[in-house]
Scaffold this active site. Structure first.
Site, PDB file in Angstrom:
ATOM      1  N   GLU A  73     -21.709 -10.511 -17.257  1.00  0.00           N
ATOM      2  CA  GLU A  73     -20.084 -10.467 -17.144  1.00  0.00           C
ATOM      3  C   GLU A  73     -19.537  -9.867 -18.206  1.00  0.00           C
ATOM      4  OE1 GLU A  73     -16.168 -12.842 -17.473  1.00  0.00           O
ATOM      5  OE2 GLU A  73     -18.128 -14.185 -17.449  1.00  0.00           O
ATOM      6  N   ASP A 114     -17.819  -6.124 -17.143  1.00  0.00           N
ATOM      7  CA  ASP A 114     -16.525  -6.060 -17.440  1.00  0.00           C
ATOM      8  C   ASP A 114     -16.263  -4.318 -18.097  1.00  0.00           C
ATOM      9  OD1 ASP A 114     -13.594  -6.367 -17.800  1.00  0.00           O
ATOM     10  OD2 ASP A 114     -13.976  -6.859 -19.849  1.00  0.00           O
ATOM     11  N   ASP A 174     -15.489 -13.170 -12.171  1.00  0.00           N
ATOM     12  CA  ASP A 174     -16.719 -13.021 -12.969  1.00  0.00           C
ATOM     13  C   ASP A 174     -17.987 -12.604 -12.446  1.00  0.00           C
ATOM     14  OD1 ASP A 174     -14.698 -14.193 -14.817  1.00  0.00           O
ATOM     15  OD2 ASP A 174     -15.528 -16.227 -14.984  1.00  0.00           O
ATOM     16  N   GLU A 213     -18.208  -9.120 -11.754  1.00  0.00           N
ATOM     17  CA  GLU A 213     -18.442  -8.153 -13.171  1.00  0.00           C
ATOM     18  C   GLU A 213     -19.820  -8.375 -13.426  1.00  0.00           C
ATOM     19  OE1 GLU A 213     -14.071  -8.238 -15.223  1.00  0.00           O
ATOM     20  OE2 GLU A 213     -15.320  -9.905 -15.510  1.00  0.00           O
TER      21      GLU A 213
END
Length: 233
Positions: free
Chosen positions: A48, A52, A121, A124
């Protein structure tokens, strides 16, 4: 079930994970591993973190190249509407990632599978896994199909509060009077209602919007007015 996801990725997006463990990790919550100590591996959190960063960079690069005449403010505004919780949650659902998340029992019972924050989450983490497995070029090609194409569809407008943006823009030099007036209300053959609303500032007409409710028509009018004002600035 993982085989179903992998097959869908191949058939729809021509994506085949070389390391299937990365995909599994991206869909695994920490509580699941706590309840299944016999299974080795990590939860999605590190992926994650990577995903991101990849999403932020990929979106910024795409917008920078697509809109060479836009200033920083306009680029940032669109990027923010694209790279945020509700957008990523919607993409997770579109890819059906919500079906394949490995959750702990408590999280399952609490409805976490449909929680936007978790789906953000997982999205990502999936992008992080795809980046590690296939590289940036494949990520960009995938995002072009599932994310960037939505710009022209107006998909991201739903995540922007255009009424607030219009108010902030119009009040830069001091207070003004902004009014939304309903001009029309029609019932279509399928019984849907269409509302027409006009927005004005200090009695000067700015734009007209339409929607299936007064609220959505006001938002449409504000969006049109704001975008026209920004473009002619």
């Amino acid at each position: 079930m993982m085989n179903e996801l992998e097959q869908a990725l191949v058939e729809k997006y021509d994506i085949h994970f070389e390391d299937e463990h990365l995909l599994l990790e991206a869909l695994t919550q920490a509580n699941y591993l706590n309840e299944h100590p016999e299974e080795k591996g990590d939860d999605y959190q590190r992926l994650e973190f990577l995903g991101d960063a990849v999403m932020q960079q990929s979106t910024a690069v795409y917008l920078f190249k697509r809109y060479p005449d836009w200033d920083e403010g306009r680029l940032t505004e669109l990027r923010i509407s694209m790279v945020q919780t509700r957008s990523f949650a919607a993409l997770s659902r579109e890819l059906h990632l919500d079906r394949y998340i490995r959750l702990g029992r408590g999280e399952e019972l609490s409805g976490a599978r449909q929680r936007d924050s978790l789906l953000e989450d997982i999205w990502e983490a999936f992008i992080g896994a795809l980046f590690l497995d296939q590289g940036q070029a494949v990520v960009m090609d995938f995002l072009d199909k599932i994310l960037f194409a939505k710009i022209d569809e107006g998909f991201f407008d739903q995540f922007v509060d255009y009424k607030s943006k219009l108010q902030e823009y119009l009040q830069q030099d001091g207070p003004v009077v902004i009014k939304y007036d309903k001009l029309d209300e029609k019932t279509l053959a399928n019984n849907d209602q269409i509302f027409t609303v006009e927005v004005a500032v200090n009695d000067e007409k700015l734009a007209i919007g339409k929607g299936k409710s007064t609220k959505s028509a006001e938002k449409d009018a504000a969006r049109t007015a704001y975008q026209q004002l920004v473009q002619t600035k």
